[in-house]
Write an enzyme that holds these catalytic residues in place. Structure first.
Site, mmCIF file in Angstrom:
data_model
loop_
_atom_site.group_PDB
_atom_site.id
_atom_site.type_symbol
_atom_site.label_atom_id
_atom_site.label_comp_id
_atom_site.label_asym_id
_atom_site.label_seq_id
_atom_site.Cartn_x
_atom_site.Cartn_y
_atom_site.Cartn_z
ATOM 1 N N GLY A 155 50.700 32.931 55.955
ATOM 2 C CA GLY A 155 51.886 32.242 55.306
ATOM 3 C C GLY A 155 52.317 31.268 56.303
ATOM 4 O O GLY A 155 51.917 30.870 57.331
ATOM 5 N N ARG A 156 53.722 30.989 56.360
ATOM 6 C CA ARG A 156 54.136 29.938 57.403
ATOM 7 C C ARG A 156 53.907 30.228 58.765
ATOM 8 O O ARG A 156 53.546 29.421 59.435
ATOM 9 C CB ARG A 156 55.810 29.489 56.992
ATOM 10 C CG ARG A 156 56.039 28.867 55.559
ATOM 11 C CD ARG A 156 57.362 28.857 55.356
ATOM 12 N NE ARG A 156 57.971 30.167 55.245
ATOM 13 C CZ ARG A 156 58.275 30.437 53.867
ATOM 14 N NH1 ARG A 156 58.549 29.454 53.061
ATOM 15 N NH2 ARG A 156 58.923 31.642 53.646
ATOM 16 N N ILE A 157 54.205 31.407 58.894
ATOM 17 C CA ILE A 157 54.319 31.988 60.548
ATOM 18 C C ILE A 157 52.811 32.215 60.970
ATOM 19 O O ILE A 157 52.171 31.637 62.111
ATOM 20 C CB ILE A 157 55.211 33.289 60.635
ATOM 21 C CG1 ILE A 157 56.605 32.717 60.451
ATOM 22 C CG2 ILE A 157 55.094 33.558 62.310
ATOM 23 C CD1 ILE A 157 57.350 33.866 60.514
ATOM 24 N N ARG A 178 45.996 35.151 48.764
ATOM 25 C CA ARG A 178 46.939 34.218 48.074
ATOM 26 C C ARG A 178 46.597 32.707 48.553
ATOM 27 O O ARG A 178 47.068 31.743 48.015
ATOM 28 C CB ARG A 178 48.285 34.257 48.223
ATOM 29 C CG ARG A 178 48.921 35.568 47.673
ATOM 30 C CD ARG A 178 50.226 35.924 48.397
ATOM 31 N NE ARG A 178 50.239 35.652 50.066
ATOM 32 C CZ ARG A 178 51.183 35.564 50.647
ATOM 33 N NH1 ARG A 178 52.567 35.497 50.585
ATOM 34 N NH2 ARG A 178 50.947 35.425 52.303
ATOM 35 N N THR A 230 54.360 41.252 64.845
ATOM 36 C CA THR A 230 55.657 40.547 64.705
ATOM 37 C C THR A 230 56.346 40.054 63.405
ATOM 38 O O THR A 230 57.005 39.382 63.133
ATOM 39 C CB THR A 230 55.827 39.010 65.523
ATOM 40 O OG1 THR A 230 54.625 38.196 64.811
ATOM 41 C CG2 THR A 230 55.252 39.059 66.938
ATOM 42 N N ARG A 232 56.817 43.327 60.274
ATOM 43 C CA ARG A 232 57.667 44.401 60.062
ATOM 44 C C ARG A 232 56.920 45.617 60.547
ATOM 45 O O ARG A 232 55.812 45.774 60.405
ATOM 46 C CB ARG A 232 58.029 44.637 58.574
ATOM 47 C CG ARG A 232 59.038 43.234 58.145
ATOM 48 C CD ARG A 232 60.252 43.615 58.867
ATOM 49 N NE ARG A 232 61.435 42.669 58.248
ATOM 50 C CZ ARG A 232 61.723 41.354 58.750
ATOM 51 N NH1 ARG A 232 60.963 41.233 59.862
ATOM 52 N NH2 ARG A 232 62.646 40.928 58.251
ATOM 53 N N GLU A 261 62.799 51.684 63.479
ATOM 54 C CA GLU A 261 63.539 50.500 64.458
ATOM 55 C C GLU A 261 65.201 50.706 64.237
ATOM 56 O O GLU A 261 65.622 50.708 63.071
ATOM 57 C CB GLU A 261 62.960 49.268 63.909
ATOM 58 C CG GLU A 261 63.368 48.187 64.706
ATOM 59 C CD GLU A 261 62.779 46.825 64.154
ATOM 60 O OE1 GLU A 261 61.561 46.558 63.764
ATOM 61 O OE2 GLU A 261 63.602 45.603 64.075
ATOM 62 N N HIS A 280 62.711 43.286 68.409
ATOM 63 C CA HIS A 280 62.664 42.278 67.383
ATOM 64 C C HIS A 280 63.486 41.083 67.663
ATOM 65 O O HIS A 280 64.484 40.753 67.273
ATOM 66 C CB HIS A 280 63.484 43.010 66.338
ATOM 67 C CG HIS A 280 63.036 42.568 64.941
ATOM 68 N ND1 HIS A 280 63.033 43.350 63.710
ATOM 69 C CD2 HIS A 280 62.699 41.301 64.446
ATOM 70 C CE1 HIS A 280 62.836 42.314 62.801
ATOM 71 N NE2 HIS A 280 62.500 41.344 63.187
ATOM 72 N N ALA A 282 61.399 37.865 68.124
ATOM 73 C CA ALA A 282 60.740 36.874 67.716
ATOM 74 C C ALA A 282 61.163 35.429 67.665
ATOM 75 O O ALA A 282 60.924 34.395 67.924
ATOM 76 C CB ALA A 282 59.583 36.937 66.917
#
Ligand code: GLV
Length: 321
Positions: A155-157, A178, A230, A232, A261, A280, A282
């Protein structure tokens, strides 16, 4: 009378001020999240809420706050929100994608360097007086040039991480049903795990990705591979990871997210020097958190004033008669 809007944590003052110009704002004045009962209490009569990823928004909560029209999450991930339940009840759900993509990708690469080059154990040793000489054989890490990095979720990241890794001279492979990339080679997850020197996770938390990396997947990874998460915490089965580490598998692990978490201070994962765990963070730069707050506010305002929120997951609810 102004609509009531709730902000569930202390965030950028400018963002909250923008809300105050239009709404009756109730802010949770703490750096720790409200308990469920406190959240419900605050939400009484609210039309909008600016949530954090630690606030669980489910059908039961939405039923108890029938006035609610928008949930604006200060995050790109939204596994804390039951989106179908919100859609069913005509509640818009908004998120903050794009503004954190580069920052999160840069952090992933920073975590990779930290793990690959033993930066945290080295820094701790220096700080604790355990630096007696120049050590030819201590804190030896691994080079990244020419290493194969497997990106799980392009995806984007994931794609930004792939680009940065490519620029650093790494060979990039990815798995994602996808997305067909012209730039990077797609492989099946098992092949990615088998071939990669570094495996980096960038999938959202869904039923299909919960426990995606468990005993079988860890077993096929190279014994000296590095695992980065980074995304979940629950994408990795924590007990399986502990078992792998205990038998000496993997040369390093970098976790920005954990399950549970926050990870309690006495958790066995902290026993391993080759595991670097951070809380958490990032997306945590001044600029990016500012942009996330501004976008979350913009989403909320648009949804409550008849506009188009820039990032709404279920915009169809805004146009229901
Ligand atoms: C952080 O984890 C986010 O989803 O923005």
């Amino acid at each position: 009378m102004a609509l009531k809007v709730v902000v569930t944590r202390r965030i950028h003052t400018e963002a909250v001020e923008r809300l105050r110009q239009l709404f009756d704002v109730v802010e949770w004045e703490s750096d720790l999240p409200p308990a469920r009962a406190e959240l419900l209490d605050m939400l009484n009569g609210a039309a909008g809420v600016l949530t954090l990823l630690t606030d669980r928004i489910d059908g039961d909560l939405l039923d108890r706050v029938p006035t609610l029209r928008v949930v604006s999450n200060l995050a790109v991930g939204y596994d804390n929100i039951d989106v179908p339940a919100a859609t069913q009840r005509g509640v818009a759900v908004c998120t903050t994608p794009n503004v954190l993509t580069r920052t999160t990708a840069e952090f992933t690469i920073a975590l990779l360097f930290a793990v690959a080059r033993q930066i945290v154990p080295g820094a701790l040793a220096a700080r604790q007086g355990d630096w007696k000489t120049w050590y030819p054989m201590r804190f030896l890490g691994r080079d990244l040039l020419g290493a194969t990095i497997g990106v799980v979720g392009l995806g984007r990241i994931g794609e930004e991480v792939a680009s940065l890794a490519g620029a650093l001279g790494m060979r990039v492979i990815y798995t994602d049903d996808r997305i067909t990339s012209q730039r990077f080679q797609r492989v099946a997850l098992e092949d990615l795990l088998r071939e990669s020197d570094i495996v980096t996770l960038h999938v959202p938390l869904l039923d299909s990705t919960r426990g995606l990396i468990s005993d079988n997947q860890l077993a096929v990874m190279k014994p000296d591979a590095i695992l980065l998460n980074t995304a979940r915490g629950p994408v990795v089965d924590t007990d399986a990871l502990l078992r792998a580490l205990e038998r000496g598998h993997l040369s390093g692990v970098g976790l920005d997210v954990t399950d549970p978490e926050p990870l309690p201070a006495d958790h066995p994962l902290y026993r391993f020097e080759r595991v670097t765990i951070v809380p958490h963070i990032a997306s945590a730069t001044h600029a990016t958190r500012g942009k996330m707050s501004a976008l979350a506010v913009e989403n909320l305002i648009a949804a409550l004033t008849g506009g188009e929120p820039p990032n709404c997951l279920n915009p169809e609810v805004l146009h229901r008669g």
